[in-house]
Scaffold this active site. Sequence first.
Site, PDB file in Angstrom:
ATOM      1  N   CYS A   1       0.707  -1.205   0.162  1.00 17.76           N
ATOM      2  CA  CYS A   1      -0.256   0.025   0.066  1.00 17.76           C
ATOM      3  C   CYS A   1       0.904   1.170  -0.026  1.00 17.76           C
ATOM      4  O   CYS A   1       0.773   2.093  -1.049  1.00 17.76           O
ATOM      5  CB  CYS A   1      -0.922   0.010   1.152  1.00 17.76           C
ATOM      6  SG  CYS A   1      -2.077  -1.375   1.329  1.00 17.76           S
TER       7      CYS A   1
ATOM      8  N   ASN B   1      -2.311  -1.812  -5.315  1.00 17.67           N
ATOM      9  CA  ASN B   1      -1.694  -3.275  -5.478  1.00 17.67           C
ATOM     10  C   ASN B   1      -2.670  -4.320  -5.607  1.00 17.67           C
ATOM     11  O   ASN B   1      -3.861  -3.993  -5.543  1.00 17.67           O
ATOM     12  CB  ASN B   1      -0.623  -3.407  -4.447  1.00 17.67           C
ATOM     13  CG  ASN B   1      -1.366  -3.456  -3.012  1.00 17.67           C
ATOM     14  OD1 ASN B   1      -1.036  -2.327  -2.012  1.00 17.67           O
ATOM     15  ND2 ASN B   1      -2.262  -4.395  -2.531  1.00 17.67           N
TER      16      ASN B   1
END
Length: 546
Positions: free
Chosen positions: A91, A327
């Site tokens: 992240c 992601n």
Amino acid sequence: MYHVGCQYSSVSASVESFRACTSKVAIMLALNLLVFTIGAICACHAKNIVLIVADDLDVVLDGMTPLASTRKYIGDEGVTFKNAFAAVPICCPNRASILTGRYQHNHRTFNNSLNGGCNAQDWLTSHETNTFAAILKHQMNYSTFYAGKYLNQYGDKNTGGASHVPPGWDQWYGLIGNSRYYNYSLSVNGVEKKYGAEPSDYLTDVIKTLALDYISRQRKDHPFMMVLAPPAPHHPFVPAERHNDKYKGTRAKLTKNFNTWTNQEKHWLVRMGPSPLPSNVLASLDEIYRRRWEALLAVDEMVADVHDQLAKQGLLDDTYVIFTSDNGFHVGQFSQPYDKRQPYEADIRVPLLVRGPNVTRATEFAAAVSSVDLFATIIEMAGVEAPSDGISLLKLLRDGVKDRTVLVEYRGERSIGAPSSGCPSDRDLNLSHCSREFACKCQDAANNTFACVRRVAERENNVFCVFNEDEGEFVEAYDLLSDEFQMTNVGPAMGANKRHRFRDRLRKMTNCKGRNCVATNPPLHSHLDELSLLYTSMEDHFVTMI
């Protein structure tokens, strides 16, 4: 603007010095005029921009399935990038890449911890002032808006707390800390506001309400930039109440690499622990999978409502809308329970859809693109230029690029403090994110550190990774044309010459900065390259004239 002027050490300055200086003055004046003209043109054509960043949304495991409106209003009305990759499969570092257009080795946010650079002092002083928001605000006077998750350590008292509003944002509703759905706090323009556990406090819905109100106040004659960063489908995977059990009975996708036996060709972290996973873990993975889908339904509603509000205000035709994720995510692949942080396709592939002015509807783009490209894309949409490690997606579309290599990096994270998972791994602080509930599998480690080059071309689809492990370097490489699920590591059997070429490409990219990071075949040229050539040409011309 470029500074112009001549200085001489004495009245008897040489004729040569005078001629050289007047040549430079003429060039600078011409360049100033060029920059002024370009700026004026760009200001007239600056477009509105909406960037929506989901949290941990995969593509490989059909994560876009619940997002029917998103696919309809963005994908079907624009372009879908079929091979979009996170620059970092985690992240905070990848959000830093999105914001700055820099690969991890340049922005130096290495993982989700403060010690790993996430919202750390170096970020605040060296990088946060150069995000696309800061540039659009200061150079083009955009109206700017941010709502939702920013960086995992945002709001930490050691780096400004909730009172810190990152540069460039007019309206700021930043989530304090990591993703949550209820019982969280937002920094509302620098003032902390707490939310509870009522249905009206559901974070995705709060973000939507704030966004719709903001759009309703925008004018056609002034461009705006907004970022919406909902928590879904990140852990703890909580849907809005109205969406509970919408996917009841849905089970985790059984890919070919799901719940595999231990594979000695994989790096050591994947080899750890039981493989295959026990049945009780598999039942939990089914629950996680369906809850992720259910949590995404509120995101899809938000996208539809934002689309409708833009249309109602007469702004849709002049607005770019970008949808992506920070992601990807795995659920059971290679017997890893659930997480990201790995260099495999489930973790590094992200959705990327773009619609807007002059974007051909219902099209696909096949070459590799990266999260670092979003910065350059947004900058071009606004009509300005700034250095980055990526390249505008709009330019890639215009130039019809078919062969590109991008970089994927990660630096592993160790445990912070003494772990208390009840697993044997608690004795090893180098291991982290271990869970007794999930067979004591650990999702990260200090030496889960790797760099990969990921290439997609018409006849090439491969990845080459080097891990820095305690026992030395470990190579994983896959030919995805013949091995979609990365079952066979071709690294050990790779010929010396081919391995050298891959290593050389990886070395160059892990040390690259700016334009040197853009690896296409054939190479591309940017406007900055053209400006440099123009400068040289003008200098030769003026010297000839004098």
